[in-house]
Design a protein around this motif. Sequence first.
Motif, PDB file in Angstrom:
ATOM      1  N   ARG C  44       0.846  -1.199   0.000  1.00 40.81           N
ATOM      2  CA  ARG C  44       0.000   0.000   0.000  1.00 40.81           C
ATOM      3  C   ARG C  44       0.868   1.230   0.000  1.00 40.81           C
ATOM      4  O   ARG C  44       1.658   1.441   0.910  1.00 40.81           O
ATOM      5  CB  ARG C  44      -0.832   0.081   1.280  1.00 40.81           C
ATOM      6  CG  ARG C  44      -1.974  -0.857   1.330  1.00 40.81           C
ATOM      7  CD  ARG C  44      -2.758  -0.589   2.628  1.00 40.81           C
ATOM      8  NE  ARG C  44      -3.386  -1.830   3.032  1.00 40.81           N
ATOM      9  CZ  ARG C  44      -3.798  -2.103   4.260  1.00 40.81           C
ATOM     10  NH1 ARG C  44      -3.632  -1.207   5.224  1.00 40.81           N
ATOM     11  NH2 ARG C  44      -4.348  -3.244   4.526  1.00 40.81           N
ATOM     12  N   LEU C  46       0.805   5.501  -0.391  1.00 41.12           N
ATOM     13  CA  LEU C  46       0.040   6.735  -0.449  1.00 41.12           C
ATOM     14  C   LEU C  46       0.810   7.717  -1.331  1.00 41.12           C
ATOM     15  O   LEU C  46       1.950   8.072  -1.021  1.00 41.12           O
ATOM     16  CB  LEU C  46      -0.135   7.301   0.969  1.00 41.12           C
ATOM     17  CG  LEU C  46      -0.874   8.627   1.120  1.00 41.12           C
ATOM     18  CD1 LEU C  46      -2.238   8.599   0.463  1.00 41.12           C
ATOM     19  CD2 LEU C  46      -1.024   8.973   2.602  1.00 41.12           C
ATOM     20  N   ALA C  72       9.489   7.170   0.201  1.00 39.07           N
ATOM     21  CA  ALA C  72       9.957   6.817   1.542  1.00 39.07           C
ATOM     22  C   ALA C  72       9.098   5.678   2.069  1.00 39.07           C
ATOM     23  O   ALA C  72       8.043   5.362   1.516  1.00 39.07           O
ATOM     24  CB  ALA C  72       9.886   8.006   2.486  1.00 39.07           C
ATOM     25  N   LEU C  74       7.448   3.987   5.677  1.00 38.88           N
ATOM     26  CA  LEU C  74       7.233   4.103   7.121  1.00 38.88           C
ATOM     27  C   LEU C  74       8.054   3.012   7.815  1.00 38.88           C
ATOM     28  O   LEU C  74       8.281   1.942   7.251  1.00 38.88           O
ATOM     29  CB  LEU C  74       5.749   3.957   7.461  1.00 38.88           C
ATOM     30  CG  LEU C  74       4.844   5.094   6.980  1.00 38.88           C
ATOM     31  CD1 LEU C  74       3.482   5.006   7.679  1.00 38.88           C
ATOM     32  CD2 LEU C  74       5.445   6.454   7.246  1.00 38.88           C
ATOM     33  N   PRO C  75       8.476   3.280   9.045  1.00 36.18           N
ATOM     34  CA  PRO C  75       9.375   2.333   9.725  1.00 36.18           C
ATOM     35  C   PRO C  75       8.789   0.920   9.870  1.00 36.18           C
ATOM     36  O   PRO C  75       9.508  -0.065   9.801  1.00 36.18           O
ATOM     37  CB  PRO C  75       9.600   2.957  11.101  1.00 36.18           C
ATOM     38  CG  PRO C  75       8.858   4.230  11.143  1.00 36.18           C
ATOM     39  CD  PRO C  75       8.301   4.523   9.817  1.00 36.18           C
ATOM     40  N   ARG C  76       7.493   0.843  10.065  1.00 36.09           N
ATOM     41  CA  ARG C  76       6.937  -0.507  10.235  1.00 36.09           C
ATOM     42  C   ARG C  76       6.145  -0.941   9.011  1.00 36.09           C
ATOM     43  O   ARG C  76       5.195  -1.723   9.116  1.00 36.09           O
ATOM     44  CB  ARG C  76       6.087  -0.589  11.502  1.00 36.09           C
ATOM     45  CG  ARG C  76       5.795  -2.022  11.932  1.00 36.09           C
ATOM     46  CD  ARG C  76       7.086  -2.814  12.109  1.00 36.09           C
ATOM     47  NE  ARG C  76       6.919  -4.244  12.037  1.00 36.09           N
ATOM     48  CZ  ARG C  76       6.542  -5.041  13.036  1.00 36.09           C
ATOM     49  NH1 ARG C  76       6.303  -4.529  14.221  1.00 36.09           N
ATOM     50  NH2 ARG C  76       6.432  -6.339  12.873  1.00 36.09           N
ATOM     51  N   THR C  78       7.445  -2.750   6.910  1.00 35.98           N
ATOM     52  CA  THR C  78       8.054  -4.048   6.627  1.00 35.98           C
ATOM     53  C   THR C  78       7.867  -5.025   7.791  1.00 35.98           C
ATOM     54  O   THR C  78       7.366  -4.660   8.848  1.00 35.98           O
ATOM     55  CB  THR C  78       9.551  -3.839   6.381  1.00 35.98           C
ATOM     56  OG1 THR C  78      10.024  -2.891   7.348  1.00 35.98           O
ATOM     57  CG2 THR C  78       9.809  -3.278   5.001  1.00 35.98           C
ATOM     58  N   CYS C 124       5.564   9.696  -2.440  1.00 37.08           N
ATOM     59  CA  CYS C 124       5.101   8.308  -2.444  1.00 37.08           C
ATOM     60  C   CYS C 124       5.573   7.652  -1.153  1.00 37.08           C
ATOM     61  O   CYS C 124       6.758   7.336  -1.011  1.00 37.08           O
ATOM     62  CB  CYS C 124       5.663   7.570  -3.655  1.00 37.08           C
ATOM     63  SG  CYS C 124       5.162   8.333  -5.210  1.00 37.08           S
ATOM     64  N   ASP C 125       4.670   7.518  -0.209  1.00 35.84           N
ATOM     65  CA  ASP C 125       5.023   6.955   1.087  1.00 35.84           C
ATOM     66  C   ASP C 125       4.440   5.564   1.235  1.00 35.84           C
ATOM     67  O   ASP C 125       3.217   5.384   1.167  1.00 35.84           O
ATOM     68  CB  ASP C 125       4.534   7.874   2.206  1.00 35.84           C
ATOM     69  CG  ASP C 125       5.416   9.121   2.298  1.00 35.84           C
ATOM     70  OD1 ASP C 125       5.100  10.121   1.628  1.00 35.84           O
ATOM     71  OD2 ASP C 125       6.433   9.052   3.017  1.00 35.84           O
ATOM     72  N   LEU C 127       3.062   2.669   3.039  1.00 37.44           N
ATOM     73  CA  LEU C 127       2.453   2.392   4.349  1.00 37.44           C
ATOM     74  C   LEU C 127       2.634   0.919   4.704  1.00 37.44           C
ATOM     75  O   LEU C 127       2.817   0.562   5.850  1.00 37.44           O
ATOM     76  CB  LEU C 127       0.965   2.759   4.333  1.00 37.44           C
ATOM     77  CG  LEU C 127       0.625   4.189   3.883  1.00 37.44           C
ATOM     78  CD1 LEU C 127      -0.872   4.453   4.067  1.00 37.44           C
ATOM     79  CD2 LEU C 127       1.424   5.226   4.662  1.00 37.44           C
ATOM     80  N   GLN C 128       2.563   0.060   3.696  1.00 35.06           N
ATOM     81  CA  GLN C 128       2.803  -1.375   3.909  1.00 35.06           C
ATOM     82  C   GLN C 128       3.536  -1.918   2.687  1.00 35.06           C
ATOM     83  O   GLN C 128       3.152  -1.630   1.564  1.00 35.06           O
ATOM     84  CB  GLN C 128       1.477  -2.110   4.130  1.00 35.06           C
ATOM     85  CG  GLN C 128       1.668  -3.575   4.471  1.00 35.06           C
ATOM     86  CD  GLN C 128       0.437  -4.167   5.140  1.00 35.06           C
ATOM     87  OE1 GLN C 128       0.260  -4.056   6.352  1.00 35.06           O
ATOM     88  NE2 GLN C 128      -0.415  -4.793   4.364  1.00 35.06           N
TER      89      GLN C 128
ATOM     90  N   LEU D  29      -2.226  -2.852   9.887  1.00 32.70           N
ATOM     91  CA  LEU D  29      -1.035  -3.400   9.235  1.00 32.70           C
ATOM     92  C   LEU D  29      -0.958  -4.901   9.469  1.00 32.70           C
ATOM     93  O   LEU D  29      -1.332  -5.390  10.539  1.00 32.70           O
ATOM     94  CB  LEU D  29       0.226  -2.740   9.805  1.00 32.70           C
ATOM     95  CG  LEU D  29       0.393  -1.241   9.549  1.00 32.70           C
ATOM     96  CD1 LEU D  29       1.596  -0.710  10.324  1.00 32.70           C
ATOM     97  CD2 LEU D  29       0.574  -0.960   8.057  1.00 32.70           C
ATOM     98  N   LEU D  46      -1.515   6.825  11.728  1.00 35.03           N
ATOM     99  CA  LEU D  46      -1.248   5.383  11.714  1.00 35.03           C
ATOM    100  C   LEU D  46      -0.288   5.079  12.860  1.00 35.03           C
ATOM    101  O   LEU D  46       0.821   5.601  12.893  1.00 35.03           O
ATOM    102  CB  LEU D  46      -0.639   5.000  10.360  1.00 35.03           C
ATOM    103  CG  LEU D  46      -0.239   3.545  10.147  1.00 35.03           C
ATOM    104  CD1 LEU D  46      -1.397   2.579  10.414  1.00 35.03           C
ATOM    105  CD2 LEU D  46       0.260   3.342   8.711  1.00 35.03           C
ATOM    106  N   ARG D  84      10.599  17.053   3.887  1.00 37.47           N
ATOM    107  CA  ARG D  84      10.829  15.871   4.708  1.00 37.47           C
ATOM    108  C   ARG D  84      11.992  16.103   5.665  1.00 37.47           C
ATOM    109  O   ARG D  84      13.027  16.625   5.267  1.00 37.47           O
ATOM    110  CB  ARG D  84      11.225  14.670   3.832  1.00 37.47           C
ATOM    111  CG  ARG D  84      10.088  14.073   3.089  1.00 37.47           C
ATOM    112  CD  ARG D  84      10.541  12.978   2.138  1.00 37.47           C
ATOM    113  NE  ARG D  84       9.422  12.686   1.265  1.00 37.47           N
ATOM    114  CZ  ARG D  84       8.483  11.782   1.538  1.00 37.47           C
ATOM    115  NH1 ARG D  84       8.588  11.046   2.640  1.00 37.47           N
ATOM    116  NH2 ARG D  84       7.474  11.592   0.729  1.00 37.47           N
TER     117      ARG D  84
END
Lengths: 252, 252, 252, 252, 252, 252
Positions: C44, C46, C72, C74-76, C78, C124-125, C127-128, D29, D46, D84
Motif C-alpha cells: 500500500r 500513499l 519513503a 514508514l518504519p513498520r 516491513t 510516495c510513502d 504504508l505497507q 497493518l 497510523l 521531509r
Amino acid sequence: MTTPATPVVRADGRAPDELRTITITRGWLDAAEGSVLVEFGSTRVLCAASFTEGVPRWKKGSGEGWVTAEYAMLPRATNTRSDRESVKGRVGGRTHEISRLIGRSLRAVIDVSALGENTIVLDCDVLQADGGTRTAAITGAYVALADAVAWGRRHGHVKGGANVLTDSVSAVSVGIIDGVPMLDLPYVEDVRAGTDMNVVVTGAGTFVEVQGTAEHGAFDRAELDALLDLAVAGNARLAEIQRETLAAELAR
Amino acid sequence: MTTPATPVVRADGRAPDELRTITITRGWLDAAEGSVLVEFGSTRVLCAASFTEGVPRWKKGSGEGWVTAEYAMLPRATNTRSDRESVKGRVGGRTHEISRLIGRSLRAVIDVSALGENTIVLDCDVLQADGGTRTAAITGAYVALADAVAWGRRHGHVKGGANVLTDSVSAVSVGIIDGVPMLDLPYVEDVRAGTDMNVVVTGAGTFVEVQGTAEHGAFDRAELDALLDLAVAGNARLAEIQRETLAAELAR
Amino acid sequence: MTTPATPVVRADGRAPDELRTITITRGWLDAAEGSVLVEFGSTRVLCAASFTEGVPRWKKGSGEGWVTAEYAMLPRATNTRSDRESVKGRVGGRTHEISRLIGRSLRAVIDVSALGENTIVLDCDVLQADGGTRTAAITGAYVALADAVAWGRRHGHVKGGANVLTDSVSAVSVGIIDGVPMLDLPYVEDVRAGTDMNVVVTGAGTFVEVQGTAEHGAFDRAELDALLDLAVAGNARLAEIQRETLAAELAR
Amino acid sequence: MTTPATPVVRADGRAPDELRTITITRGWLDAAEGSVLVEFGSTRVLCAASFTEGVPRWKKGSGEGWVTAEYAMLPRATNTRSDRESVKGRVGGRTHEISRLIGRSLRAVIDVSALGENTIVLDCDVLQADGGTRTAAITGAYVALADAVAWGRRHGHVKGGANVLTDSVSAVSVGIIDGVPMLDLPYVEDVRAGTDMNVVVTGAGTFVEVQGTAEHGAFDRAELDALLDLAVAGNARLAEIQRETLAAELAR
Amino acid sequence: MTTPATPVVRADGRAPDELRTITITRGWLDAAEGSVLVEFGSTRVLCAASFTEGVPRWKKGSGEGWVTAEYAMLPRATNTRSDRESVKGRVGGRTHEISRLIGRSLRAVIDVSALGENTIVLDCDVLQADGGTRTAAITGAYVALADAVAWGRRHGHVKGGANVLTDSVSAVSVGIIDGVPMLDLPYVEDVRAGTDMNVVVTGAGTFVEVQGTAEHGAFDRAELDALLDLAVAGNARLAEIQRETLAAELAR
Amino acid sequence: MTTPATPVVRADGRAPDELRTITITRGWLDAAEGSVLVEFGSTRVLCAASFTEGVPRWKKGSGEGWVTAEYAMLPRATNTRSDRESVKGRVGGRTHEISRLIGRSLRAVIDVSALGENTIVLDCDVLQADGGTRTAAITGAYVALADAVAWGRRHGHVKGGANVLTDSVSAVSVGIIDGVPMLDLPYVEDVRAGTDMNVVVTGAGTFVEVQGTAEHGAFDRAELDALLDLAVAGNARLAEIQRETLAAELAR
C-alpha cells in the motif's frame, strides 16, 4: 640534538638535507583552468585550480578576488583504508586544518586587487600518501594557481597591468629523528620524528607559516633554529623547481 | 531508429560500434592490495581494492566473505567544479546509486564461500569524467578485485581450491543518438542521447545488469534489442582487454 | 529457463502472468491537489501530488514546469521495523535511487512546456510493503499527477490547449523463480527470484525504464526477452486500470 | 472567559464540549504486533507498535522493559507541503517534543517489570493533519500498545501474572476561542485559540500530562480550571471508546 | 498528597514554599546588548540578548519584530560529562523543547509592533546545572531582554512611545515529593519528584505556560491545584527580584 | 621591525612585553574533577576537566591513559553573535583546529603510563572572547588538569609513585604591530597584527608548539626570533602564576 660523527644515510639513501624526487606535471586535467599532479617521492597529490568569475557574497563590490582551498585524501591513499568523510557526513579536524593552511599560504602571495572580482578554488586531493601531503599540496597548488591566473588573463577576466602573484610559495616538512634534523620526511620518518615542523616560505625566502609540534617531548631553541635552516634551504630548491616547471610551455 | 545510408562517423572519429581507447594500468597504488587506473578515452577512474580479514558483524560466522564498492567523483573531474559531498555533509543520490551498482556487479562474479570471511572494498574515484564513469569503474574494479583476491591467496587469507572469481565482469554504455545506436558514449554524446543504457555483462556473455533510461521520449523493443547487441559485443572486447591485462606479470 | 510441464500455481494462487489485485483509491487526502492510495495486493502506497505555482530557481524564465518525486517507507511498513531516515539524519541509497526512478518515469510523459512554470512534487510513502513498492508508487503517482494537472487547469494555473500529459505511465516487476518468469512479485517471491526486473512502460507500450538485476547468477538473452514480454503485458493491464480509475468522477 | 447567552455552535456543528467523530481501526497493518489507524475527524494517524525481545543496552539486566515512541508527519499531511525531515537531515524541535510526549504518556501506564526485558516502539505517523495530531496519536497508540502487549503474552515473551498495562491513557486538546472553552480543536479552531492545552489523562481520570500554552496573551486560573474540566470529560469518553475497541475480537 | 504533622525541612534547609537563593548579575558580558548570569542556588545560566536590526525574511515588511531563544548546556554542567551536541551533529529533543519554551514565554510579554522590525535572540547557556535550568533561564532571560530593549531604544532602533514589554515573565519548578508539594527543586529533589511541573507566570500573575508531567504515577486535581498555588507565589517573588534588579543602574 | 625611539604604550596602557591581568579561579564548578575560570584581560574561558576510569577502545589493555580536549565558543562570546555549531550541525574548522592544539599541548606534559587506563577530557568553553582564547584555554586547562589528576590520585584511580604531570604547560600569543613585537594580544591588536604567533611552552622553557602565521605579508628570521623571545618570557610568567595558583588549598 647531536652532531653525528659519521654521515647519516636515510632509509631511502638521501642525505639529511636532501629533498625526495620532486615531480610536477602540469595540465594533468583537461578541463581545469590550472592543474598539476605533484609528487614528493611516493606522495602524489592532484591539484586542480578552478577559476570562476565573481566572488562570494561577502566580497561583492570590494573589487577584490578570492582564493580558497580544499584538501582531501582518497580512502586508500594510505596503508590501511580510511572511511570517506562524505559517508561519515562530516569533514574531520585534520582535513579542515590542512585546507585552511593551504588557503592561507596561497593568499599570502596573491594580490586580491590585481585578481579582481574572480574566485579561484584549489582542490588538493591526495591520491597516494607517504608523508608531507600538505607540503606537496601547497607546492603543487602554487603552480596550478599560476596557470589558472594566466588562464584568467588570457581570457580577459583578469585585467590591468599589476601582477596577481606577488611571489611564489612552497612548503616542506622538517623533523628531528634520533637527534638529527632532516628534510622532507616520508611516512616512516614522520612517525619516528620527535619534533615535526611544516614551514611555508615565499620565493623571497620569508616565512608565511611556521608550524612546529613536539610529538614526543618538547624541543629547544637550537633545534628550532636548525629545523628552520633546513626548511629555508629546502624551500629555495622547491621554488627553483616551480620556476623551471612554469617556464616550460604548457602543452594542451 | 533509422539505418543511415552513409557510414556514421562520430566526433572523435570512431565507428558507432567502436570502443574508445581503453587503458588499464595495474598496481597504480603502492599500498592497495589491488589497484588500477582505468581509462575509457578521457575518462579516468582510480580503482583501489582493499582486502581485510573479517566481515561485517551481520556476516560473522557465515563462512562467507563480503565485497562492496564506493564510487565518488573529485570536485574538478567535470567541466565545472562540483561541491564536495564531504563538505555538503551528505552523499548524493547519484553517488549512492552508482556505488550500489558497482557492488552488485562485482558480487555477481564472486563466490563468497570461496572467499571465506574476508572483506574486499572497492573504491572507485573518478579523477576525470568524460562519460561512462560507472562503466569504466566496473571494468577497472574487476581487475583490481582480481589482484586483491590473488593477494589474499598469496598471503594465506583465502584458502581452499575453489575459484573466488566465477567469471569476469565488465560494463559499457550504449545510447541512441539521432536514431543511431552507438557504443561507449563520451560526455558530448551522452547529453544528446535519447535513450541511454548501461549494460553489465559477464565474461560468458550473460547479463548482470541492464539499466535503460529514456531521456527524451520512450524507446521501443527494436531499439532495445539493437542496444543490447552493441553492448554485448562491446563487453566481449572489454573482457578480452581485462584478460590480457591480468595475464601480464604485475610489476611491483 | 525451463518450460514447466504442469501449470505453475503461485503461493497466492495466481498464474505466472497474473497481476495481484490492484486498487487505486483517488482523493484519499483532503488537501493534496492529487492523491491516491494504491494497492498491489498487500503493498500500500500513499501518493500525494502537490501542485505549486513557480519553479526552482534554475528553471525560472524557461517557460517550463518541473515534476519531481520523493519515495519513503514508514518504519513498520516491513516485517521488522527499520530506523527512520530522519532520525539517522540521512536518506539511504535505496530511497534516493527509487525517488529518482519515479521522478524520471513521470517526467517521461510530461510536456513541461504545456505545464508552464509550475511545480508538481509527488510524495510516495509506503504504508505497507509486500514487494513491488516502487512499481506501485509509479503506477499510483501517475494517477495523482493526472489529478493534480487537472486541478492546475481548473484553477487557471495551467493555460493553453496543449496536453500536459503526453501519455500514461505504469510499472511492474517481473522475475524468474525456479526458472519460471513471473509477473508482479510479492515479497516472498522477490527474495527467491534469481533475476529481478522493474519495467516502466507508457500507455503506448514503449519503454521508459528497464532495470534488470541478476540477484543470483547472470541471465541470458532469452530470459530477458521473456521477462520483457511479461512486463509489457502487465503494464498494458495497469494502463487500463489507470484509465478506468481516471474516467470516474472524483468525489470530493 | 465569557458565558455566552446563546448556545455556541462550532463550524462543524459540534457543541463546545463535544468530541469529533473518533474512529479506531485495529490491525491496519499485517506485520506489526499492534497497529491502528486512528481518526479524530479528518486527522488520521497510523500507529504501529513493534514488539521486540531485549532492551537497549542501558536497561540490560534490569528485568525491566522499555516503551518509546516516534512521531512524524507525511509531507503532504498538511494544507501545504512540508519538506521531509529525512531530506533536511534533522528532526525538528516540534517532532522531537511530540515524540517525547507520546513516550512519557504511554510509560505512565506501563509496568516495566511486568513487561520484562522486552521493547515496544510506537510509530505514530500522521497521514492527514487537521489539528490534535498528538492527542490522536496518544489515544491510538495506547490501543496499538495493548495489542502488542497481548501479542507478547500470546507468544510467551511476556511472562507472569502481573498486568503490564496498569490503566488506559488517552489525550485530547482543549482551547479558549473567543472566550469560550472548547474540546478537541480542528486546525481552523486551533489557529484561533488564545489558549491551547493538551491534557493526557488515565482511564482512572488522573493527570499524566498537562501542557497549557498562552498563544495570544496569558490565561487566568478560572480559564485553566474550565479547560481542565472539559479535558477530563473528553478523555473519559475517549477511554470508553478505547475500551469498546479493545473488547472486540481482533480480526486478523 | 498528605499534610505533614511536623514541618518539612528540605535537605538544603528550605521550607517547602521557599525559593533557593536567587542571584541575577546584569551586564555579565561586555558586548551583548543585554546579559545576565542568573543563579537559582547552584544552577547557573548565562543569558545573552543579542539585538540586531532587521527581521527574518518571513517577517519582512510586517512592521513587527522577532524574539527567539536558544538553550544549551555545557558538557560538564552536570554531574557526569555529556557529549557536545555540536560534535554529535544534532540538537537533542530536550534542548529543542526548552529553547522553544523560552522563546514562547518571552514572546508572551513582547509587543512585536512596538519592537518594530528588530530581532532579539536570547542565548541561555547552562554553565552549571542543579535542577530548574529552564526556569532559571526564563527568569534571567527576561532581565537580559529588558536590557536589550532599553539598549535598542537608547540607540534609536526602537521608536515610538509604546512599551515593548507588556509585562514581566518568570518561571519556577514545583513538584510533589513524598506527598509534599515543594517549590524550586534542585537536582536531588527533581529526580525524586512523583510529579514535576514548570509554570511560567507574568508579573500580573496570569499563566503563560503550565507543563505538568507525572514522572511516577499520575496526579489528581487537588495535587495540581496545590502545585499551581505554590508556583504562582514563587513567581510573584521572582517578579519582585526582577523588578529590583532592573531598578538598579546598569554599571557598564 | 623597527626599534621605536620613544617607549611604545598600548591602548590598554601595557608595555609591549607585558601580559594582561591574568586570573585563574580554581574549583569554579562543583561537580567537575578539575575546573577553572581563566581570564586573560577580558577573555574568559571556563575549563572543566572530567576524569573517568577506562580508556577509549583503541587504548584498552595498553596500560596507558588518554587526555583529550574540546574547545568551543558561546554564540555571544564575540562582538556580534555567531550561529551555534550544534544548530549548524557541524563543528567548524577553527574549532577543530584549536581543540586539537589544546589536546596536543596537554599531552606533551602527561606521562600516560603513570596516568594508567584513565581518561581526562578537557572542555574549554569561551564565555567571552577578547583575543588569545586558545592560549588562555591551554593555560587554564593545565591547572584544571592538575586538579583532576590530584582527584584521581586521591580517589585511588591513579596508582604508583610516578608523576603523571612531567612539567607544566602554558601558552601565549605574540604579534608584530606597526613593526613592534608585542605580547598577549587583545582582539583590537590581533586584527592589526601583520604576523601572529601562538607559542606553547613548558615550565622548563622548551617549545611544545610554535604556530606562526603571516596575516599580511611574510615575516623574516629576525622578526621570528624577536617574537619567540617575547613568548618565552611571557610563558615563564604564566608558569609562575600557574604554580602559585596550584600552591593554594582548593577550597571546595
